[in-house]
Structures are given as C-alpha cells and as structure tokens.
Design a protein around this motif. Sequence first.
Motif, PDB file in Angstrom:
ATOM      1  N   GLU A 100      49.238  31.995  -6.603  1.00  0.00           N
ATOM      2  CA  GLU A 100      49.521  32.766  -5.096  1.00  0.00           C
ATOM      3  C   GLU A 100      48.153  33.110  -4.792  1.00  0.00           C
ATOM      4  N   MET A 118      46.503  29.031   4.740  1.00  0.00           N
ATOM      5  CA  MET A 118      47.042  29.616   3.389  1.00  0.00           C
ATOM      6  C   MET A 118      48.519  29.344   3.223  1.00  0.00           C
ATOM      7  N   SER A 165      47.024  42.629   5.457  1.00  0.00           N
ATOM      8  CA  SER A 165      46.821  41.564   4.856  1.00  0.00           C
ATOM      9  C   SER A 165      46.867  40.330   5.937  1.00  0.00           C
ATOM     10  N   MET A 224      46.549  35.085  -2.751  1.00  0.00           N
ATOM     11  CA  MET A 224      46.600  36.485  -2.232  1.00  0.00           C
ATOM     12  C   MET A 224      45.969  37.114  -3.692  1.00  0.00           C
ATOM     13  N   ILE A 268      39.708  36.122  -1.630  1.00  0.00           N
ATOM     14  CA  ILE A 268      40.263  35.026  -0.790  1.00  0.00           C
ATOM     15  C   ILE A 268      39.736  35.115   0.632  1.00  0.00           C
ATOM     16  N   TYR A 269      39.668  36.413   1.236  1.00  0.00           N
ATOM     17  CA  TYR A 269      39.417  36.399   2.698  1.00  0.00           C
ATOM     18  C   TYR A 269      37.915  35.950   2.786  1.00  0.00           C
ATOM     19  N   ASP A 303      40.678  38.009  -5.331  1.00  0.00           N
ATOM     20  CA  ASP A 303      40.037  39.248  -4.738  1.00  0.00           C
ATOM     21  C   ASP A 303      39.146  38.714  -3.494  1.00  0.00           C
ATOM     22  N   ARG A 317      43.732  40.997   7.848  1.00  0.00           N
ATOM     23  CA  ARG A 317      42.537  40.314   7.181  1.00  0.00           C
ATOM     24  C   ARG A 317      42.640  38.656   7.479  1.00  0.00           C
ATOM     25  N   MET A 318      43.743  38.196   7.488  1.00  0.00           N
ATOM     26  CA  MET A 318      43.755  36.869   7.467  1.00  0.00           C
ATOM     27  C   MET A 318      43.390  36.409   8.893  1.00  0.00           C
ATOM     28  N   VAL A 375      52.591  39.963   1.358  1.00  0.00           N
ATOM     29  CA  VAL A 375      51.871  40.228   2.548  1.00  0.00           C
ATOM     30  C   VAL A 375      52.365  41.360   3.462  1.00  0.00           C
ATOM     31  N   THR A 392      51.094  30.765   1.077  1.00  0.00           N
ATOM     32  CA  THR A 392      51.402  31.926   0.238  1.00  0.00           C
ATOM     33  C   THR A 392      53.004  32.115   0.066  1.00  0.00           C
TER      34      THR A 392
END
Length: 368
Positions: free
Chosen positions: A78, A101, A112, A80, A85-86, A83, A115-116, A108, A103
């Motif tokens: 996963e 992504m 999040s 997400m 990932i963004y 830490d 942020r994506m 989610v 996921t």
Amino acid sequence: MHPKTEKTVPKHPAEKEIPELRMIAWETTRSCNLSCIHCRAAAEKGPYPGELNTAKALAFLDNVASFSKPVIILTGGEPMLRDDIYELASYGTKLGLRMVMATNGTLVDQDSIKRMIDSGIQRISVSLDGANAETHDNFRQVKGSFANSLRALDYARDNGLEFQVNTTITKLNLTEIPAILDLTVKLGAVAHHIFLLVPTGRGKELEEQEIPAEEYEKTLNWFYDQRDKVPLQLKATCAPHYLRILRQRSKAEGKKVTFKTHGLDAVTRGCLGGIGFCFVSHTGDVQPCGYLEANAGNILETNFQKIWEDSQVFNRLRDYDSLEGKCGICGYKRVCGGCRARAFEATGNYMAEEPYCVYEPKKLNKPI
C-alpha cells in the motif's frame, strides 16, 4: 515456484530498436494494511528491510526521466504507508513523468486526496473484487474494506481526481463481474480494468479458484461485447489473448482495428512485460512484471537505463520468434504473446506457451 534459471542468449544487435518504455509499476513499499487472498507479493504490515530510502528513490526517478517519460504507477503493498509518497509523486511530476497511484483505498480521506492532487498524481486505481461487501471483504480479508474503498472513490470523484476500478477475476466473483462493471459506471470511473488471476504469492493458494481456459475465453468475449455499452475505457490485463479475440471478433464483424475504432487496444500488445512495461520491486529488483520473477537487474547495482536496454531477460522477451509451443507458431503472437508469467509458473520457462489459451493455431500463420 520454479528455480529462477536463465538461459544465456545473445544481446540484440546494436542497430535493433529498443522499444519505448511506456509504463513502470513501482512497488514503493511492500508493507500493506490488508492481507488480500490473491496478493502476488503476499504483502503484510511489515516493515520490510532494504526498501529504497528517499534519496535512492529520487535518484531512480532521475534515471528514468533522463531517457524516457513513462507512466509511473506508485504501487505496493500500500503506497500510502510510505511517508514520503507525496514527495516522490511531486518530484516525478516535476520531471515530466505521468504519476498515478494504485491504492486499496482504505486509507484515503479528503486530506490525502488533496495531497495527491497537489503532488500531481493524475489518476488513482482502486480494486473492487466484489459487487458487495461480503465478496470484496472476503478477498481483502478485512471487514469494512469494501465500504472504505467506495468512500475513497467518492472522495476522488467529488474532488475531480480521475480514477479507475480494477477487478481480479476468479471463480469466487465470476458471476458478479457484470454487477461490478455496472457499479464502476455508477461510481463515475473513467476505466474498468479486469485482471485474470496469475497464481503467484498468496494467489498460489487460489489455483483451484482460477477459472478454466474455456471460461477465460467466454469472459473475454463478454468483455469485448461491453465496449460500446458503457461510457468508460475497458482493459483486460494479464489476459493477452483478449487482443486476439478483439481482432477475431472485429474481422467477423467486418471492422478494421484502428486507433480511431478501438483506441489503445489497436496499438498495444497483450503481454508487455519487458517490452513496453516493467516492474521495480521495493528493494530495486527489476522484473518484466510483478508476477514474473525473472530478475533483469537491480537499480542499486546497475543503471536502470542499461537494465531496460541490455537485460538478457528483456531482450529475450522482445524476440517473439523465441516463443515456444503453440505461441511460437501462432499468427497472433505479435499482438498477444501469451502470459509469460503463467507460462513460467506452469513450466519454469517464461517462453513456453500460454497454458490458459484455447486457441489452437494449425500451422505458422501469417503475422497479424
């Protein structure tokens, strides 16, 4: 699992064109908060030793962008749970890479999703392996995962983030596929990708739930019939013989297969492992795909571009004339190619014939 032995084969001649790298599935972490019964990686909570740190991950993206501009699928495990990932997504976006992504959706929320979007992620995929909570949660082995996945897709739709639904087909959910497709349309997805089970990882325990070759053929023909019935893009993954069926059906209907009439299905190939696609593991191992554990190299030891261009594994897969059994004499081998991972699991030889294909070429056919 068969031993990962590899025959030595000559490299392609220097003048031979290297295929365009179109997509990388990057296992950014193997840690996962679910224990899905079909997971190729048998992923658990972790932590897993040896995962790429931020600096090495960013260097990998630099290397990729230096010679190609593929889609980067941030997957796991996963993703997400990672830490940074963004940060990785944002960096890839700045390099001109299309970042998406994969996921499971259970983590989610509104924050999040924002942020994506801010990091440049252009699409997410979330799996729905049942049309209801009972079937999906049994797949995922965590109660409430179906509701959480639906909520994630609601967040994505409401915030304008494009999403697709993925579905792995087994005997456990075969009868629900039409209902899952209907649900996918209602949710507002842009695409529905079906995956035919490849028995690796925990999926090995599901071999008895793998639908027979005849059912694969029937299911893929049904999937073809949905093309003009639903307002979204349909793609069959780990089912390369769909590209044969598409051409057979189109010919029978008097239709020519072109990009205008059939979209990407007209210009892509069934099995893209090592040809236009590759997989990079959480520790940097490079494989044709996540299901075919034939190691082409490791990005911590060898420049990724060199792996892509010079790997004996990849160059062998690119030589369609090296396919064996009925795949080797099939006129559709350049648009299908058979699932190399299934061939490997069945025989220990990834160039062997696809074990779940009912098509029987009588002789060396004219290439399609």
